[in-house]
Design a protein around this motif. Sequence first.
Motif, PDB file in Angstrom:
ATOM      1  N   PRO A  73       0.883  -1.252  -0.046  1.00  0.00           N
ATOM      2  CA  PRO A  73      -0.035   0.045  -0.074  1.00  0.00           C
ATOM      3  C   PRO A  73       0.774   1.270  -0.101  1.00  0.00           C
ATOM      4  N   THR A  74       2.118   1.269   0.449  1.00  0.00           N
ATOM      5  CA  THR A  74       2.836   2.431   0.393  1.00  0.00           C
ATOM      6  C   THR A  74       3.132   2.928  -0.967  1.00  0.00           C
ATOM      7  N   LEU A  75       3.231   2.039  -1.971  1.00  0.00           N
ATOM      8  CA  LEU A  75       3.199   2.495  -3.228  1.00  0.00           C
ATOM      9  C   LEU A  75       2.145   3.434  -3.924  1.00  0.00           C
ATOM     10  N   ARG A  76       1.063   3.531  -3.034  1.00  0.00           N
ATOM     11  CA  ARG A  76      -0.048   4.446  -3.436  1.00  0.00           C
ATOM     12  C   ARG A  76      -0.472   4.214  -4.802  1.00  0.00           C
ATOM     13  N   ARG A  77      -0.843   2.865  -5.212  1.00  0.00           N
ATOM     14  CA  ARG A  77      -1.381   2.714  -6.488  1.00  0.00           C
ATOM     15  C   ARG A  77      -2.947   3.165  -6.379  1.00  0.00           C
ATOM     16  N   ILE A  78      -3.339   4.390  -6.794  1.00  0.00           N
ATOM     17  CA  ILE A  78      -4.769   4.782  -6.415  1.00  0.00           C
ATOM     18  C   ILE A  78      -5.307   5.396  -7.808  1.00  0.00           C
ATOM     19  N   ALA A  79      -6.282   4.918  -8.335  1.00  0.00           N
ATOM     20  CA  ALA A  79      -6.911   5.436  -9.584  1.00  0.00           C
ATOM     21  C   ALA A  79      -8.602   5.537  -9.362  1.00  0.00           C
ATOM     22  N   ILE A  80      -9.239   6.275 -10.234  1.00  0.00           N
ATOM     23  CA  ILE A  80     -10.642   6.485 -10.517  1.00  0.00           C
ATOM     24  C   ILE A  80     -10.960   5.823 -11.813  1.00  0.00           C
ATOM     25  N   ILE A  81     -11.931   5.058 -11.792  1.00  0.00           N
ATOM     26  CA  ILE A  81     -12.244   4.277 -13.052  1.00  0.00           C
ATOM     27  C   ILE A  81     -12.978   5.304 -14.236  1.00  0.00           C
ATOM     28  N   PRO A  82     -12.198   5.519 -15.325  1.00  0.00           N
ATOM     29  CA  PRO A  82     -13.036   6.278 -16.489  1.00  0.00           C
ATOM     30  C   PRO A  82     -13.719   5.247 -16.973  1.00  0.00           C
ATOM     31  N   LYS A  83     -14.323   6.120 -17.848  1.00  0.00           N
ATOM     32  CA  LYS A  83     -15.812   5.589 -18.685  1.00  0.00           C
ATOM     33  C   LYS A  83     -15.117   4.187 -19.528  1.00  0.00           C
ATOM     34  N   GLU A  84     -13.848   4.367 -20.208  1.00  0.00           N
ATOM     35  CA  GLU A  84     -13.515   3.200 -20.963  1.00  0.00           C
ATOM     36  C   GLU A  84     -13.257   1.744 -20.068  1.00  0.00           C
ATOM     37  N   PHE A  85     -13.111   1.861 -18.969  1.00  0.00           N
ATOM     38  CA  PHE A  85     -13.059   0.792 -18.064  1.00  0.00           C
ATOM     39  C   PHE A  85     -14.423   0.516 -17.398  1.00  0.00           C
ATOM     40  N   ASP A  86     -15.406   1.078 -17.623  1.00  0.00           N
ATOM     41  CA  ASP A  86     -16.596   0.683 -16.971  1.00  0.00           C
ATOM     42  C   ASP A  86     -17.149  -0.773 -17.074  1.00  0.00           C
ATOM     43  N   GLN A  87     -17.592  -1.567 -16.245  1.00  0.00           N
ATOM     44  CA  GLN A  87     -17.962  -2.952 -16.349  1.00  0.00           C
ATOM     45  C   GLN A  87     -16.836  -3.872 -16.756  1.00  0.00           C
ATOM     46  N   GLN A  88     -15.467  -3.600 -16.374  1.00  0.00           N
ATOM     47  CA  GLN A  88     -14.329  -4.379 -16.627  1.00  0.00           C
ATOM     48  C   GLN A  88     -13.900  -4.989 -15.348  1.00  0.00           C
ATOM     49  N   VAL A  89     -12.766  -5.474 -15.120  1.00  0.00           N
ATOM     50  CA  VAL A  89     -12.440  -6.457 -14.070  1.00  0.00           C
ATOM     51  C   VAL A  89     -10.953  -6.019 -13.613  1.00  0.00           C
TER      52      VAL A  89
END
Length: 400
Positions: free
Chosen positions: A277-293
């Motif tokens: 977790p200290t690597l801070r891999r954080i993201a918000i899901i954009p439209k192109e990845f909706d309903q993906q895995v």
Amino acid sequence: MNINNWQTKRLGDLYDITSSKRVFQSEWKSSGVPFYRAREIVKLSQNGYVDNELFISEEMFNKYSFKYGAPKEGDLMVTGVGTLGIPYIVKKDDRFYFKDGNIIWLKRKSDINSKFVEYAFKSDFLRKQIDNFTGVTVGTYTIIKAKNTVLSVPSLSEQHRIVRILDGVFEKIVKVKENTEKNLQNSRALFEAYLQSVFANPGKDWEEKRLGEILEKTETINPRNNPDKGFIYIDVSSVNKENLTIENTTLIKGRNAPSRARKLIRIDDVIFATVRPTLRRIAIIPKEFDQQVCSTGYFVLRAKGNLINKLLFYFIQTKSFNEKMEKLQKGASYPAVTDGDVKNQIISFPKSITEQKTVVKKLDSLSEQTKKLQEIYKQKLTDLEKLKKSILNEAFSDRL
């Protein structure tokens, strides 16, 4: 190649080129005389120092020094594996031995300024030869290849003059680079400090909740149940921790889904890597990845109706949240926190959705300004490296 009164020489004409006698791994020690591999020479070349890990006994060093010699002031040590052709000039107080084959030893035997040759190794003229000898992605830089490397050499006085000029110019470039790197760090620090203050100093109409209280339950799926259906897979390494965007995803058929590809994601979900977790891999899901895995190595945050996801995205970036994750992580070789650890964290946020949007708008604006400033500093660092290369090429074309 002749440039005015410069003469074409092989490195084998200027140095006795050899390597060390073999030291077996069983003879490596945890203290004694430093024992260098190629990786240590690279660090010495780049930083001027190295935190060494390996040693040989004083007895062995004295024995080998007496029988075969040891690196002396003015000798050049050049990497033969890994990052090839990286030079290091032996200093007066250096005392070390080195791994055979990993490092090529250039013992000075002629009227040559080794600092001039060190600069030559960093120039395109020698770099192209090393690439031609070895191939740009694989190979080794051997004693034979080193002996046959060609260098155009002026008089000793001209070598000294060129070295003085390059030393002076590169010293100034280093200072500018250090200041630019500090400015880059400061721009990040300013944004992080402001971000922390937003959540640490809640307003009157703010409330506190544990994340588990304000998050929806997210879905898990098994893509293998639809073997012919393709999906985009977001692995833990897919998130760029510098700009917090999703990159390097994989398009996979359900039948080939890895066992960790189980979390369904939707637009505006926030993903946080609970692995390291200290690597801070954080993201918000954009439209192109909706309903993906995405991987089970992520915790997926999806806010209920009383909180907007973008505010969660910023909260997960705060120093206080990440410091708590660092304290909670368990496992030496594969540190991680649990989904429960994340759910248990407390977030402060405005009760009003309108005010939440106002806070997010301010953070978006400051984040965008910070990114633009960082791009300017990064470009300046790139330009400084190009300037160094250009000056080196000028030096070895007799244009200084």
